[in-house]
Motif scaffolding. Structure first.
Motif, PDB file in Angstrom:
ATOM      1  N   LYS A 108      -7.279  -3.963  -3.676  1.00  0.00           N
ATOM      2  CA  LYS A 108      -5.961  -3.772  -3.065  1.00  0.00           C
ATOM      3  C   LYS A 108      -4.865  -4.455  -3.874  1.00  0.00           C
ATOM      4  CE  LYS A 108      -3.334  -4.202   1.213  1.00  0.00           C
ATOM      5  NZ  LYS A 108      -3.339  -4.626   2.646  1.00  0.00           N
ATOM      6  N   ASP A 109      -5.057  -5.725  -4.178  1.00  0.00           N
ATOM      7  CA  ASP A 109      -4.028  -6.495  -4.884  1.00  0.00           C
ATOM      8  C   ASP A 109      -4.453  -6.907  -6.281  1.00  0.00           C
ATOM      9  OD1 ASP A 109      -2.241  -6.533  -2.615  1.00  0.00           O
ATOM     10  OD2 ASP A 109      -3.572  -8.010  -1.707  1.00  0.00           O
ATOM     11  N   PHE A 166      -3.356   1.024  -3.558  1.00  0.00           N
ATOM     12  CA  PHE A 166      -4.121  -0.101  -4.092  1.00  0.00           C
ATOM     13  C   PHE A 166      -3.892  -0.188  -5.608  1.00  0.00           C
ATOM     14  CE2 PHE A 166      -7.685  -0.846  -0.765  1.00  0.00           C
ATOM     15  CZ  PHE A 166      -6.745  -0.775   0.257  1.00  0.00           C
TER      16      PHE A 166
END
Length: 250
Positions: A108-109, A166
């Motif tokens: 996601k990050d 994402f």
């Protein structure tokens, strides 16, 4: 990673003419403290073997309490710009197949690639647990929101997707359900000097013997061996590997 001269090894290999991509496969436990020096020595990228994001399960699978070290190592590898960072995960029914979404969330990050690799009949565990394969096609069918990406190189074993919004990607390597042998251009050199042309084939060729006894014939030997690469693996034919994965190497 535990070798005291690992940085020297990487630096010397990186200086060899023709070497354009230098990668390391690691469990990531010591990566956080070493990533910066590895990058400075000439390492381009890392593959990190990680089969669970549950601390207790990690301890059971690996025998060490180090999940937090691995996660710190991933983030430090990002910080020093080792890229791409690939996380290799083998899902097994009843052991870690409840963590699919947790692995999705790793991307996601983080600008990393989480790659699900189908369990292969290599080593005692793989050979005796073929009924526990988690097929990648089932994962893809279950998560309709996954967006398929265009492969940049058809010879790569992974097929890539991503979750909308994402940063990272999710790859699927499917040797059991999708035999990609026709595009495979990989060979391996084992730590004891054998050329292995396919994970699903036990034939090996002694490069070290030629290097020591007839080095002038080395190029000829390598070309001859590569021409023998099999058309496909034998995983579906009651295959029994003569080596476990940890002594085949990446």
């Amino acid at each position: 990673m535990i070798r005291p001269d690992i940085n020297e090894i990487i630096e010397r290999v990186a200086k060899i003419p023709g070497i354009i991509d230098l990668s390391m496969t690691t469990n990531g436990v010591n990566l956080a403290s070493k990533a910066n020096d590895l990058k400075k020595s000439g390492l381009h990228r890392v593959n990190i073997s990680l089969d669970t994001l549950n601390p207790e399960r990690f301890m059971k699978i690996t025998g060490v309490s180090g999940l937090h070290n691995v996660l710190e190592g991933i983030d430090e590898a990002i910080n020093v710009d080792l890229k791409p960072i690939k996380i290799n995960t083998v899902l097994i029914k009843g052991i870690n197949d409840d963590e699919i979404e947790d692995f999705f969330l790793l991307t996601k990050d983080r600008p990393i690639e989480v790659r699900f690799i189908e369990l292969m009949p290599i080593g005692k565990f793989g050979e005796s647990n073929m009924d526990k394969i988690v097929y990648n096609s089932g994962i893809i069918d279950s998560y309709k929101e996954l967006v398929k990406l265009q492969n940049r190189d058809e010879s790569l074993p992974a097929r890539y997707y991503k979750m909308p919004g994402f940063r990272g990607k999710i790859g699927f390597i499917s040797p059991m359900s999708h035999k990609f042998c026709g595009n495979c251009n990989r060979i391996r050199l084992t730590c004891d000097g054998k050329i292995k042309l396919c994970l699903g084939d036990n034939d090996e060729y002694d490069l070290l013997k030629v290097l020591r006894e007839e080095p002038i014939k080395l190029n000829e030997f390598i070309r001859e061996v590569i021409s023998k690469k099999p058309r496909g693996h034998n995983f579906s034919e009651n295959f029994n590997s003569q080596r476990s994965m940890n002594n085949i190497g990446g």
